[in-house]
Design a protein around this motif. Structure first.
Motif, PDB file in Angstrom:
ATOM      1  N   UNK A 116       0.807  -1.223   0.000  1.00 12.65           N
ATOM      2  CA  UNK A 116       0.000   0.000   0.000  1.00 12.65           C
ATOM      3  C   UNK A 116       0.838   1.269   0.000  1.00 12.65           C
ATOM      4  N   UNK A 117       2.139   1.150   0.222  1.00 10.92           N
ATOM      5  CA  UNK A 117       2.978   2.340   0.100  1.00 10.92           C
ATOM      6  C   UNK A 117       3.061   2.803  -1.355  1.00 10.92           C
ATOM      7  N   UNK A 118       2.592   1.965  -2.283  1.00  6.91           N
ATOM      8  CA  UNK A 118       2.566   2.367  -3.689  1.00  6.91           C
ATOM      9  C   UNK A 118       1.204   2.931  -4.104  1.00  6.91           C
ATOM     10  N   UNK A 119       0.253   3.011  -3.170  1.00  9.85           N
ATOM     11  CA  UNK A 119      -1.072   3.549  -3.474  1.00  9.85           C
ATOM     12  C   UNK A 119      -1.003   5.063  -3.703  1.00  9.85           C
ATOM     13  N   UNK A 120      -2.138   5.624  -4.112  1.00 12.67           N
ATOM     14  CA  UNK A 120      -2.214   7.061  -4.374  1.00 12.67           C
ATOM     15  C   UNK A 120      -2.014   7.865  -3.100  1.00 12.67           C
TER      16      UNK A 120
ATOM     17  N   UNK B 209       0.005   6.808   0.042  1.00 17.97           N
ATOM     18  CA  UNK B 209       1.217   6.268  -0.558  1.00 17.97           C
ATOM     19  C   UNK B 209       1.885   7.271  -1.475  1.00 17.97           C
ATOM     20  N   UNK B 210       2.806   6.766  -2.309  1.00 17.35           N
ATOM     21  CA  UNK B 210       3.581   7.663  -3.186  1.00 17.35           C
ATOM     22  C   UNK B 210       3.048   7.661  -4.617  1.00 17.35           C
ATOM     23  N   UNK B 211       1.970   6.919  -4.876  1.00 17.36           N
ATOM     24  CA  UNK B 211       1.310   6.881  -6.189  1.00 17.36           C
ATOM     25  C   UNK B 211       2.215   6.314  -7.290  1.00 17.36           C
ATOM     26  N   UNK B 212       3.001   5.313  -6.941  1.00 12.09           N
ATOM     27  CA  UNK B 212       3.881   4.711  -7.941  1.00 12.09           C
ATOM     28  C   UNK B 212       3.131   3.794  -8.898  1.00 12.09           C
TER      29      UNK B 212
ATOM     30  N   UNK C   9       8.960   5.703 -18.770  1.00  7.64           N
ATOM     31  CA  UNK C   9      10.043   6.051 -17.853  1.00  7.64           C
ATOM     32  C   UNK C   9       9.694   5.930 -16.394  1.00  7.64           C
ATOM     33  N   UNK C  10       8.395   5.806 -16.075  1.00 10.63           N
ATOM     34  CA  UNK C  10       7.950   5.856 -14.688  1.00 10.63           C
ATOM     35  C   UNK C  10       8.352   4.671 -13.838  1.00 10.63           C
ATOM     36  N   UNK C  11       8.824   3.594 -14.453  1.00 13.36           N
ATOM     37  CA  UNK C  11       9.315   2.450 -13.692  1.00 13.36           C
ATOM     38  C   UNK C  11      10.829   2.502 -13.496  1.00 13.36           C
ATOM     39  N   UNK C  12      11.406   3.691 -13.665  1.00 15.07           N
ATOM     40  CA  UNK C  12      12.846   3.848 -13.467  1.00 15.07           C
ATOM     41  C   UNK C  12      13.682   3.435 -14.670  1.00 15.07           C
ATOM     42  N   UNK C  13      13.101   3.443 -15.835  1.00 17.74           N
ATOM     43  CA  UNK C  13      13.806   3.058 -17.055  1.00 17.74           C
ATOM     44  C   UNK C  13      15.032   3.935 -17.279  1.00 17.74           C
ATOM     45  N   UNK C  14      16.137   3.300 -17.660  1.00 17.88           N
ATOM     46  CA  UNK C  14      17.405   3.986 -17.953  1.00 17.88           C
ATOM     47  C   UNK C  14      18.012   4.665 -16.722  1.00 17.88           C
TER      48      UNK C  14
ATOM     49  N   UNK D 109      12.632   8.414  -6.405  1.00 14.31           N
ATOM     50  CA  UNK D 109      13.651   9.181  -7.123  1.00 14.31           C
ATOM     51  C   UNK D 109      13.942   8.553  -8.482  1.00 14.31           C
ATOM     52  N   UNK D 110      14.042   7.222  -8.531  1.00 20.74           N
ATOM     53  CA  UNK D 110      14.320   6.541  -9.796  1.00 20.74           C
ATOM     54  C   UNK D 110      13.152   6.693 -10.765  1.00 20.74           C
ATOM     55  N   UNK D 111      11.930   6.609 -10.242  1.00 21.38           N
ATOM     56  CA  UNK D 111      10.747   6.783 -11.074  1.00 21.38           C
ATOM     57  C   UNK D 111      10.706   8.187 -11.679  1.00 21.38           C
TER      58      UNK D 111
END
Length: 610
Positions: free
Chosen positions: A176-180, A184-187, A195-200, A442-444
């Motif tokens: 649930x830390x990935x919830x809105x 959460x942080x809305x990941x 790019x939102x999954x930390x691509x590159x 940060x990566x996201x």
């Protein structure tokens, strides 16, 4: 049996709520106002190991097993000879595993980026004393030498403190830390955008160890010297990596930034315990805009040496590690540093006294790292995002993550039927758990920024975006806001149109200057110089590449082949056109956008603010 994050079973009898891994306090020179020597008497430290920082401005390097002044001016006096003779049967070695040349390049690059002088990390050495010698006695003698700036007692590893499992949500998603926001942080939203999954993006975790065979942690690159975990327990690192980088493989957990490349550097190796060396090993193996996560803490002046790490503080309290962090940040690496489980107010006056004059928690001494505190999870209702009682707090903290109820890989209290390589927990916490949540955010954000604009945010820019768009903390103890990736993404904007003669590439407007014209002059009438010049077409250590240079010069009307060179008259010109019509990408490790060409022969490709 395969298991998803939404189809896991709770096993009994296993406690997995480990908090941040703990390491001890520094020693150092004592003055009448310096309490570090007294504190050192009650705290664990290496009894036969000293860390010596030679004074700046010298070129002292390790040669044939002992420090030597390459200029021939130092380390020749009678007093120095006497001390060196006392420790002749000891072992000298460099404090950092990264080569002398790479450390020099990182320092030179960081000096330009930070606009200030940085410490020469090549002047840090460690000395393993011969048996029978008293460490403090030798330290005092070394401190009297004119070549020596400081001598430190080296911290030793300490046990990992346990953070209580305060509350685990029993409905909805387990992670649930990935919830809105605000819970959460809305990941989950972030993962739907390019790019939102930390691509590159690369993430390098400074830990003791991790389970490289865990089903959610494939493809981790180990850098630096061979790890030697003093606790022989891989669960902590496994849990941390699962939070930010668990694979999106349809089983177990999915990390906040599963698209990021995972790296690991050991805090303790076969060469000994050295967080600073792990930091520079990370920095030397990742690129500009990539992330270093420091999952360590150290004893502070309020510590008693207890196993729960009361009084522990961020590792930058130890000056050698602060210097390594500052160098990494200046080299354009994002550093996320856990604030520690010491229950301390870092604004307290005790953190601006003693410690040999090193006060990293004052605003003017900010290392540039993102300091992370532990907040109450969304399960706490109206008190969510209040500081946990164990979390350090104060004005120096930048962001928070959940400090309890974190579902991730490792430990096995949530699911263990598939064996250790398929263990999961629902009770990870501490600032150890908060750190990877912020790291994943940060990566996201960095991945999204690169996908949208083509280049990386600087450490200061990324920190500012997450702080300015986060969900505010609750209560009276500052631990910073909880990241809100939807709001952070919405704050990003695509670049505007370029003025005549410019081309839009990677989020900047590029122009070719006249011969012997600096980038500052090229951009003077176009809104000013953009640091994108250095981070896109500069040296490899800053994120530049020959292919990027080729793209820019082709778009500017010069489609010929670009040659990568390091000229003997190197002024680190980066991407440019020579007067003969040849096209070059300067591979010097330092890129100075203010440089003018040698002999009025080069036209620089420059990014401007427009």
């Amino acid at each position: 049996m395969k298991v998803s994050a939404l189809d896991v079973r709770r096993a009994s009898g296993r406690i997995a709520a480990l908090g941040l891994v703990c390491l001890p306090l520094l020693g150092g020179a004592s003055t009448p106002a310096d309490t570090s020597a007294a504190v050192a008497q009650v705290l664990p430290m290496a009894s036969d190991l000293l860390e010596i920082k030679f004074a700046e401005g010298q070129e002292i390097r390790l040669r044939d097993g002992r420090p030597v002044d390459l200029r021939g001016r130092a380390l020749t006096g009678a007093a120095t000879s006497r001390v060196f003779e006392l420790v002749a049967r000891g072992e000298w070695f460099r404090s950092h595993d990264v080569s002398e040349e790479k450390l020099e390049a990182m320092r030179a690059q960081g000096r330009l980026a930070a606009g200030e002088e940085l410490p020469d990390l090549n002047l840090y050495f460690r000395l393993r004393l011969p048996r029978g010698l008293d460490a403090e006695s030798i330290a005092e003698q070394l401190r009297t030498l004119p070549e020596v700036e400081a001598v430190y007692h080296v911290p030793t590893p300490a046990p990992a403190p346990v953070a209580p499992d305060y509350y685990t949500p029993s409905s909805g998603s387990y992670q649930r830390y990935q919830d809105a926001a605000p819970g959460g942080i809305d990941s989950r939203y972030a993962a739907t955008l390019p790019g939102g999954q930390g691509t590159n993006v690369r993430i390098c975790d400074v830990e003791y160890s991790f389970n490289s065979s865990h089903v959610d942690l494939a493809g981790v690159t180990v850098v630096g010297t061979t790890p030697a975990d003093p606790f022989s327990n891989t669960n902590h690192g496994t849990a941390v990596m699962g939070v930010y980088g668990g694979a999106a493989n349809g089983q177990g957990v999915t990390g906040i930034a599963p698209g990021a490349q995972k790296y690991f550097a050991a805090a303790q190796t076969t060469a000994g315990f050295n967080v600073g060396a792990a930091i520079t090993s990370c920095a030397a193996n990742i690129s500009a805009g990539d992330i270093i996560l420091i999952e360590q803490q150290t004893w502070g002046p309020q510590s008693t040496g207890s196993s729960d790490c009361y009084g522990c503080v961020p590792v930058e309290w130890y000056k050698p590690y602060y210097d390594a962090i500052k160098t990494a940040v200046a080299a354009n690496k994002i550093v996320v540093e856990t604030a520690g489980n010491g229950s301390q107010n870092l604004d307290d006056a005790v953190y601006s006294t003693g410690n040999s004059g090193h006060y990293p928690f004052l605003a003017q001494n900010d290392s540039g790292a993102i300091l992370v505190g532990a907040g109450l999870s969304s399960g706490w209702g109206t008190t969510a995002r209040y500081a946990h009682t164990y979390s350090n707090h104060g004005s120096t903290l930048d962001l928070q993550g959940w400090g309890d109820s974190i579902v991730t890989s490792g430990y096995g209290d949530l699911f263990s039927a598939d064996g250790v390589n398929g263990w999961y927990t629902g009770s990870f916490g501490g600032t150890s758990g908060a750190g990877p949540i912020v790291t994943g955010a940060a990566a996201s954000l960095q991945g999204r920024h690169k996908a949208l604009l083509g280049y990386s945010l600087t450490p200061a820019q990324l920190k500012a975006v997450l702080r300015n768009t986060g969900t505010p903390y609750g209560g009276t103890k500052n631990i910073g806001p909880l990241p809100n990736l939807r709001a952070a993404f919405n704050s990003l904007s695509a670049p505007g149109a370029c003025t005549a003669g410019g081309v839009s590439i990677a989020g900047g407007c590029w122009y070719l200057g006249g011969f012997d014209q600096s980038c500052q002059d090229v951009c003077a009438s176009r809104g000013g110089y953009s640091s994108l010049t250095a981070s896109y077409v500069g040296a490899p250590s800053q994120g530049g590449s020959v292919s990027n240079c080729q793209q820019v010069l082709t778009a500017l009307g010069y489609p010929g082949a670009v040659t990568a060179v390091t000229r003997s008259d190197s002024l680190a010109l980066g991407c440019h056109r020579w007067s003969t019509g040849a096209l070059y990408w300067q591979t010097s490790p330092v890129f100075d956008p203010a440089s003018k060409s040698y002999g009025s022969a080069a036209q620089l490709a420059c990014a401007c603010m427009n």
